[in-house]
Design an enzyme around this catalytic site. Structure first.
Site, PDB file in Angstrom:
ATOM      1  N   GLY A   1       0.842  -1.213   0.000  1.00 11.31           N
ATOM      2  CA  GLY A   1       0.000   0.000   0.000  1.00 11.31           C
ATOM      3  C   GLY A   1       0.859   1.237   0.000  1.00 11.31           C
ATOM      4  N   ASN A   2       0.287   2.344   0.397  1.00 11.85           N
ATOM      5  CA  ASN A   2       1.060   3.581   0.504  1.00 11.85           C
ATOM      6  C   ASN A   2       0.473   4.448   1.613  1.00 11.85           C
ATOM      7  OD1 ASN A   2      -1.002   5.436  -0.716  1.00 11.85           O
ATOM      8  ND2 ASN A   2      -0.714   4.033  -2.439  1.00 11.85           N
ATOM      9  N   PHE A   3       1.131   5.565   1.876  1.00 10.53           N
ATOM     10  CA  PHE A   3       0.779   6.375   3.051  1.00 10.53           C
ATOM     11  C   PHE A   3      -0.375   7.362   2.814  1.00 10.53           C
ATOM     12  CE2 PHE A   3       5.325   5.383   4.124  1.00 10.53           C
ATOM     13  CZ  PHE A   3       5.025   4.613   5.247  1.00 10.53           C
TER      14      PHE A   3
END
Ligand code: CTP
Length: 408
Positions: free
Chosen positions: A209-211
């Site tokens: 995923g990512n932030f």
């Protein structure tokens, strides 16, 4: 939308009268002018001193001011109002309103009002359930009055209890929605937004995923709703919520593929499409059905990746002439050139470039620094550091001016 609006807030004699103070504060904070009209029974529950201090206006309760003999004209107050809200509305006041029993200032004002009327009933369960109350509420509905009932929220409905007054924020949101739908600059427009990250499963407990927190996309959704648009967010996993869950529809998805499908299903109806999601570019080629166990693999495992669909590009390729598409570009270097390249490659009308080189920009912050590049004019406008909600307003202003410049 409520700024400068004239609101008559009617308070009747119920325990929930204390919540009217919160409603009054929300209205005043939004810039509305509020005239309180309270019934004699209402004053048993809340003091006019508090209400006049917060509204900045004397509270009206009687037909005459006792010491000066000054007459309060219910007709004038009724005509002054852009909306009248009665919260709490007790069984007795509801009965009087339904039957024209004009024995106090609030009911006479109600009978004279030309503005839309909103009521938040508040009473105990049995009084609410009684056929006479139900009939009176049905009568008020048939007069075109808006009845505000509590949202069931996270509590089970049997815990909420019918009869409890709607929360001040819900009442406020109902009014804001009313004015937005009537006067908002995006009223009647359908806005589709992608927001948040996507999660690409490695196994049932792990993902790539990512932030992204979704804050920018949700701020755009809130701003579009405040302008009267019909808003849908297709959202990856996030902790944020729309400020008014009635005004913004959220479709929750997890992966890029799900986001693509959910967006494709809704794009044909949309007038404005804003692609604010931070879509993962790659997904594991073979997500495991079972949790990958550490001791079973002697070496560190290698995860084979496949490319995810580019949602913006896929939708952009099918864009109709009367639709406006806005993309985002998060860049670390050559922000302007990279932004312009994405604008063309994805067939967008506008791209909002944020550079990670700017302090206060990007993921997780409540602020952003953006440059909006317009495909039609080629212009790039850089905006200073602002809250994400203010950036949302700049983006929608740009969309609206692109629309009035002949796009639609
Ligand atoms: N986007 C999308 N689907 C993807 C990747 C990006 O819809 N699979 C959208 C984003 O929502 C954004 C725009 O495309 O509006 C640009 O996203 P960005 O990640 O900056 O661009 P990429 O095309 O992924 O380019 P790169 O990672 O090479 O910078």
């Amino acid at each position: 939308m409520l700024k400068g609006k004239h609101i008559v807030l009617g308070i009747t004699g119920g325990i929930a009268a204390y919540k009217s103070v919160m409603l009054l504060r929300l209205l005043v904070k939004a810039g509305a002018e509020v005239q309180i009209v309270i019934t004699p029974a209402g004053k048993e529950f809340i003091t006019p001193v508090t209400l006049s201090a917060l509204s900045g206006k004397p509270v009206i309760s009687e037909f005459f001011t006792a010491n000066t003999g000054e007459w309060h004209s219910h007709v004038d107050i009724g005509l002054w109002a852009d909306a009248m809200v009665i919260a709490p509305a007790t069984a007795s006041s509801i009965a009087k309103m339904a039957n024209g029993v004009a024995d106090n200032m609030l009911i006479t004002t109600y009978l004279s009002a030309k503005a839309p009327v909103f009521l938040a009933p508040a009473m105990d369960l049995d009084m609410m359930a009684h056929p006479s109350t139900q009939r009176n509420i049905a009568t008020l509905r048939s007069y075109g009055n808006h009845i505000i009932e509590p949202a069931e929220g996270e509590l089970a409905s049997h815990l909420v209890g019918k009869g409890r007054m709607a929360e001040p924020q819900e009442i406020f949101n109902t009014l804001a929605r009313y004015f937005a739908a009537k006067e908002g600059s995006l009223r009647g427009r359908k806005v589709l937004i992608t927001a948040g990250p996507t999660y690409e499963r490695i196994d049932p407990v792990r993902f790539i995923g990512n932030f992204s927190t979704g804050k920018m996309g949700y701020a755009i959704a809130d701003e579009a709703a405040a302008r009267g648009a019909d808003v849908t967010i297709v959202s990856g996993p996030v902790a944020v919520r729309p400020s008014d869950s009635e005004a913004v529809k959220v479709v929750s998805v997890e992966s890029a593929r799900e986001m693509l499908t959910a967006t494709q299903e809704r794009v044909a109806d949309a007038d404005i499409v804003i692609l604010a999601a931070a879509v993962a570019d790659y997904a594991p080629a073979h997500p495991a059905d079972h949790k990958i166990k550490r001791e079973k693999s002697a070496d560190a495992p290698t995860i084979e990746l496949v490319k995810n669909p580019d949602i913006a590009r896929t939708l952009g390729a099918e864009k109709r002439d009367n639709q406006i598409f806005v993309g985002f570009a998060l860049e670390t270097d050559d922000a302007d050139a990279n932004g312009r390249a994405k604008l063309v490659a994805k067939n967008l009308d506008m791209i909002v470039v944020n550079s990670l080189a700017d302090a206060g920009a990007g993921f997780g912050t409540d602020t952003n620094v953006v440059t909006i590049i317009d495909a039609a004019t080629g212009s790039a406008r850089r905006f200073p550091l602002k809250s994400k909600r203010a950036v949302a307003a700049d983006i929608l202003d740009a969309v609206e001016s692109a629309q009035s410049a002949g796009k639609q």
